[in-house]
Design a protein around this motif. Structure first.
Motif, PDB file in Angstrom:
ATOM      1  N   ARG A 234       4.269  -1.048   0.401  1.00 22.17           N
ATOM      2  CA  ARG A 234       3.424  -1.646  -0.695  1.00 22.17           C
ATOM      3  C   ARG A 234       2.090  -1.235   0.432  1.00 22.17           C
ATOM      4  N   THR A 236      -1.892  -2.373  -0.483  1.00 24.36           N
ATOM      5  CA  THR A 236      -2.272  -2.064  -1.688  1.00 24.36           C
ATOM      6  C   THR A 236      -4.354  -2.828  -0.602  1.00 24.36           C
ATOM      7  N   THR A 238      -8.021  -4.371  -1.996  1.00 22.88           N
ATOM      8  CA  THR A 238      -8.578  -4.916  -3.581  1.00 22.88           C
ATOM      9  C   THR A 238     -10.118  -5.161  -2.539  1.00 22.88           C
ATOM     10  N   TYR A 254      -3.660   1.184  -5.227  1.00 23.21           N
ATOM     11  CA  TYR A 254      -2.123   1.098  -4.842  1.00 23.21           C
ATOM     12  C   TYR A 254      -1.583   2.427  -4.495  1.00 23.21           C
ATOM     13  N   LYS A 255      -0.853   2.110  -2.416  1.00 22.65           N
ATOM     14  CA  LYS A 255      -0.919   2.803  -2.706  1.00 22.65           C
ATOM     15  C   LYS A 255       0.836   2.919  -1.255  1.00 22.65           C
ATOM     16  N   SER A 256       2.097   3.850  -2.142  1.00 18.04           N
ATOM     17  CA  SER A 256       2.989   3.543  -1.449  1.00 18.04           C
ATOM     18  C   SER A 256       3.938   5.185  -0.555  1.00 18.04           C
ATOM     19  N   ASP A 679       1.896   9.969  -5.370  1.00 20.89           N
ATOM     20  CA  ASP A 679       1.356   8.646  -6.096  1.00 20.89           C
ATOM     21  C   ASP A 679       0.310   9.414  -6.891  1.00 20.89           C
ATOM     22  N   GLU A 724      -0.139   0.544 -14.318  1.00 23.74           N
ATOM     23  CA  GLU A 724      -0.481   0.851 -13.122  1.00 23.74           C
ATOM     24  C   GLU A 724       0.703  -0.555 -12.209  1.00 23.74           C
ATOM     25  N   GLY A 725       0.085   0.407 -10.698  1.00 24.08           N
ATOM     26  CA  GLY A 725       0.956  -0.832 -10.021  1.00 24.08           C
ATOM     27  C   GLY A 725       2.113   0.064  -8.920  1.00 24.08           C
ATOM     28  N   PHE A 726       3.079  -0.681  -8.352  1.00 21.55           N
ATOM     29  CA  PHE A 726       4.011   0.517  -8.179  1.00 21.55           C
ATOM     30  C   PHE A 726       5.096   0.608  -8.453  1.00 21.55           C
ATOM     31  N   ALA A 735       3.348   4.978  -6.652  1.00 17.71           N
ATOM     32  CA  ALA A 735       2.195   4.228  -7.291  1.00 17.71           C
ATOM     33  C   ALA A 735       1.473   4.368  -8.076  1.00 17.71           C
ATOM     34  N   ASN A 737      -2.535   4.229 -10.271  1.00 12.96           N
ATOM     35  CA  ASN A 737      -3.555   3.908 -10.204  1.00 12.96           C
ATOM     36  C   ASN A 737      -4.587   3.822 -11.473  1.00 12.96           C
TER      37      ASN A 737
END
Length: 827
Positions: A234, A236, A238, A254-256, A679, A724-726, A735, A737
């Motif tokens: 994961r 992230t 910010t 977020y990038k998975s 994603d 939102e999130g993983f 993910a 977004n």
């Protein structure tokens, strides 16, 4: 003379001619005078034709004194950065002065292209929007489409009253263990300056923290990271802006990613000490072989290093690539043009033709703009000027020509100015040329200076002398050539033709005239090349999206074989031609090479890297069947020639794994259950593709998905998580977004060029009240087809024939013998 055959409003009336002819034949058989009967049949037939209402379609220009306007107001979430009342205020201002309708759309998607098409029943559209379309029909395609139907699009450029910044991470989804990966952190802002802190975490651990003051609209920060464990990871990013930041949701991205074992690749080479082999051996599970084995099924890619055509098994490679394998062919002193690839079975797989020729890749083009005094003239009814249309067409070429081309711009007569030859692989270069063209104005002395086209052509020649390859000039002019300067211009054109420079002459006209012809002297210059000058009216452009800039560009270039040049060891800089492709995106390529193989890209191939100057192809790619093929036409960096050692070191070395990774595609093994899912953006459903020999069980955060079978071993599902999130997809991470609406923020500057090239204009908020309606009225003309009656010629012919018959009969009466009348005798 109009030779178009007429149509008939009442064609059934023409059937009366048949019984009329039959009655005439019967009358002749009964002894009635043949000439009289034939005359009457013809007269009555002409009258019947007139009754059938013959007509043709004529073209006429109509000026609308009260033009219809549709104000289209964008009230989607991203428009909260601007004054949301601008559209309504504009509508209230216009509706009392001309028929005006008001449309608005809102929500978390911006289907601006769809809204433009929906409003196209009006003659004019005024778009109040940021121009950031993210749903439905492409906005620029929509503007081009409605412009072709007679609808003109205008826009209001609003300045944001609030600032905001958004963050995004761009990288591949499936990564390889032990390899250095690049995560590009993209930060966009709506205003002119913003300060923020950027923090990047991977699996919860900080890897970058930096304070940044950004004055550009878009800033890219690269983060390098190597994963040492398999599975989902994961990432992230910010941003924490200082000062005003209108939207908070788009401050986190977020990038998975999914890390897989090193894929197996086959290297067909004898040189295990080359820089090429060193790079691939460190990144992949490499099997080396001197020949191509019969079974390639275990490999994700095959890398062929400097092999002749006779050493390769074309049938094996064709079956492998067609079934989904990746192929990378690296050049050298016994490969491509030096390895008998030309017309061989192996060449059929490759995106290139393996021989030297006159065609050098991209076009080298100079746009020669007429800025003489006559171009300031315009049409009072339409508001169009020659210089405005000339510049719009020049901009359309810059916007739409291929990325493998180089363009220079020169102006003559009014303004003596020229640019350098700039590569169209760079969006910044395109923007620079567009700005240069807009700044070109006509001779303000009202035509005191003649149209010195010969001087302009010499300036274009000087620009083309700085490049090698195909050379051409497009002259865009009002076509006014002074007779005194024609002979000199003719000599210049003939001289440039003898030097292999092709010239296309474009004449701009202000009317929508059908089948308009170019001025004679201007056309005579074009005929030196066996062509006519091309006439372009306000409704058309020389170059538009999805079609060639000039007729004939879609054809495979004619290749003239030339002897293989004697190798030299000059240095050639290589540079990306297409910076938007997966392979070349965000790679700072600045290597020098001393040699290359002579090849020519095939139609349908993508040329990504080339030498500069000269534009010799170095990296060309295409898809073949289900697989991908890359032709890398310089060497492995070793040996006596050592053409390209610089490509395999430093930042330049990223090109090699990027090229091979593209050819590999998905690096994961094909065994078992393979899940593919990108994603997604909140509110936008995502697509999941599963490959499995048996019916799989796939769960999203523990909840089973409904699968649809789409092939023998493929299944699909749609997902739309609301958080939102993983998220976990049976061990494969994805993910979610912020909504896509919040990614692109601020006014889209590309909207201005799209509208200008389609004949519209973008106004600032201060210009709207005073200029918008005035400009719309000046340009409120339409070209329509209307029926034109053709009764009159038939009625006139019938009348003339009838009168002729009467006159002839009278003359015959006078010629008859009359009785002699004598005087009475004298008694």
């Amino acid at each position: 003379m109009d030779l178009t055959p007429p149509q008939f409003a009442n064609p059934l009336i023409l059937l009366l001619i048949s019984p009329l002819a039959l009655a005439g034949w019967y009358a002749i058989r009964r002894g009635i005078s043949r000439p009289l009967v034939i005359s009457r049949v013809i007269i009555l037939s002409l009258l019947i034709i007139a009754l059938a209402s013959p007509f043709t379609l004529g073209t006429s220009t109509i000026r609308d004194e009260a033009p219809r306007i549709a104000v289209v107001s964008d009230k989607t979430m991203s428009m909260d950065l601007f004054n949301m009342d601008t559209g309504e205020k504009l509508f209230e201002s216009l509706k009392s002065r001309t028929p005006t309708t008001y449309r608005q759309f809102a929500g978390v998607n911006s289907p601006i292209g769809d809204e433009v098409i929906s409003a196209a029943e009006n003659n004019n559209i005024v778009l109040v929007s940021d121009g950031n379309s993210n749903y439905g029909k492409d906005l620029f395609d929509a503007i081009s489409f409605v412009s072709g139907t007679g609808t003109r699009v205008y826009a209001v450029r609003q300045e944001p009253i609030h600032n905001d910044a958004s963050v995004e991470i761009e990288s591949a989804k499936n990564l390889i263990i032990g390899n250095e990966n690049v995560f590009n952190i993209i930060v966009r802002q709506a205003g002119s300056e913003i300060s923020y802190r950027l923090d990047v975490d991977i699996d919860g651990a900080p890897v970058k923290s930096e304070a940044i003051t950004q004055t550009e609209r878009t800033n890219v920060t690269s983060v390098y990271y190597t994963f040492d464990s398999l599975g989902t990871h994961r990432v992230t990013a910010t941003i924490t802006p200082e000062g005003e930041d209108r939207f908070k949701d788009n401050n986190v991205f977020y990038k998975s990613v999914f890390v897989v074992p090193k894929p197996e690749v086959l290297a067909v080479t004898d040189d295990t000490g080359s820089p090429l082999y060193t790079v691939i051996d460190s990144l992949y599970a490499v099997t080396r072989s001197s020949t191509v084995p019969d079974d390639l099924s275990r490999y994700k890619a095959v890398i062929i290093d400097n092999r002749g055509a006779a050493q390769l098994s074309a049938d094996v490679l064709r079956e492998y690539v067609g079934g989904g394998g990746g192929l990378v062919v690296v050049g050298g002193d016994i490969s491509y043009d030096k390895g008998n690839y030309n017309n061989s079975p192996v060449e059929a797989l490759l995106p290139i033709i393996s021989r030297a020729g006159e065609y050098k890749g991209g076009r080298n083009l100079v746009i020669l703009i007429d800025s003489s005094g006559s171009t300031i003239l315009g049409d009072a009814t339409t508001g169009l000027t020659f210089i405005g249309l000339i510049n719009a067409n020049a901009i359309s070429i810059v916007q739409n020509i291929g990325r493998d081309s180089r363009i220079g711009v020169a102006a003559f007569s009014g303004v003596t100015a020229e640019t350098d030859m700039l590569s169209m692989s760079s969006d910044a270069n395109r923007a620079e040329l567009e700005r240069f063209i807009r700044d070109i104005g006509p001779d303000t002395k009202g035509g005191e200076n003649p149209t010195d086209i010969d001087k302009g052509l010499r300036a274009a020649e000087n620009l083309l002398n700085s490049v090698s390859g195909t050379k051409e000039i497009i002259v865009i002019s009002d076509g006014q050539i002074h007779p005194d300067g024609f002979e000199e211009a003719k000599k210049t054109v003939e001289d440039l033709k003898s030097k292999g420079i092709h010239i296309t002459f474009i004449q701009i006209i202000l009317s929508y005239e059908v089948n308009a012809k170019a001025d004679k002297l201007y056309d005579d210059l074009a005929k030196i090349f066996g062509e006519n000058a091309k006439v372009v009216d306000p409704g058309h452009k020389i170059c538009e999206k999805n079609r060639p800039c000039l007729e004939g560009d879609e054809k495979q270039p004619e290749i003239t074989p030339t002897p293989t040049p004697t190798p030299d060891y000059r240095q050639y800089n290589i540079e990306p031609i297409d910076t938007g492709h997966f392979i070349t995106r965000y790679i700072n390529l600045s290597a020098d090479i001393t040699g290359y193989n002579e090849v020519i890209p095939k139609l349908g191939a993508d040329e990504l890297v080339a030498t500069s100057p000269g534009y010799k192809p170095i990296l060309t790619v295409w898809s073949f069947g289900l697989g991908r093929v890359a032709a890398f036409t310089t060497d492995n960096g070793a040996g006596e020639t050592r053409w390209a050692p610089a490509v395999y070191s430093g930042e330049n070395s990223r090109l090699i794994p990027s090229m091979i990774n593209w050819a590999i595609g998905d690096p994961r093994p094909k065994e078992g259950v393979v899940i593919q899912a990108e994603d997604i953006w909140a509110g936008t459903p995502g697509r999941v593709i599963i490959t499995s020999d048996t019916l799989p069980q796939v769960r999203l955060d523990g909840t089973a998905l409904d699968l649809s079978r789409t092939g023998p071993v493929t299944y699909e599902a749609s997902i739309n998580p609301d958080k939102e999130g993983f998220h976990d997809l049976s061990g494969y991470g994805i993910a979610v977004n912020y909504p896509l609406e919040y990614r692109e923020i601020g006014f889209n500057e590309k909207l201005s060029t799209a509208i200008a090239s389609s004949g519209g204009r973008v106004y600032s908020e201060n210009e709207v009240e005073g200029l918008l309606l005035m400009d719309i009225k000046e340009r409120a003309i339409r070209t329509v087809q209307e029926p034109v009656s053709k009764k009159e010629p038939f009625l006139l012919a019938a009348l003339i024939l009838f009168l002729g018959e009467v006159i002839i009969r009278r003359l015959k009466d006078y010629r008859k013998e009359r009785p002699l009348i004598q005087d009475n005798p004298v008694g």
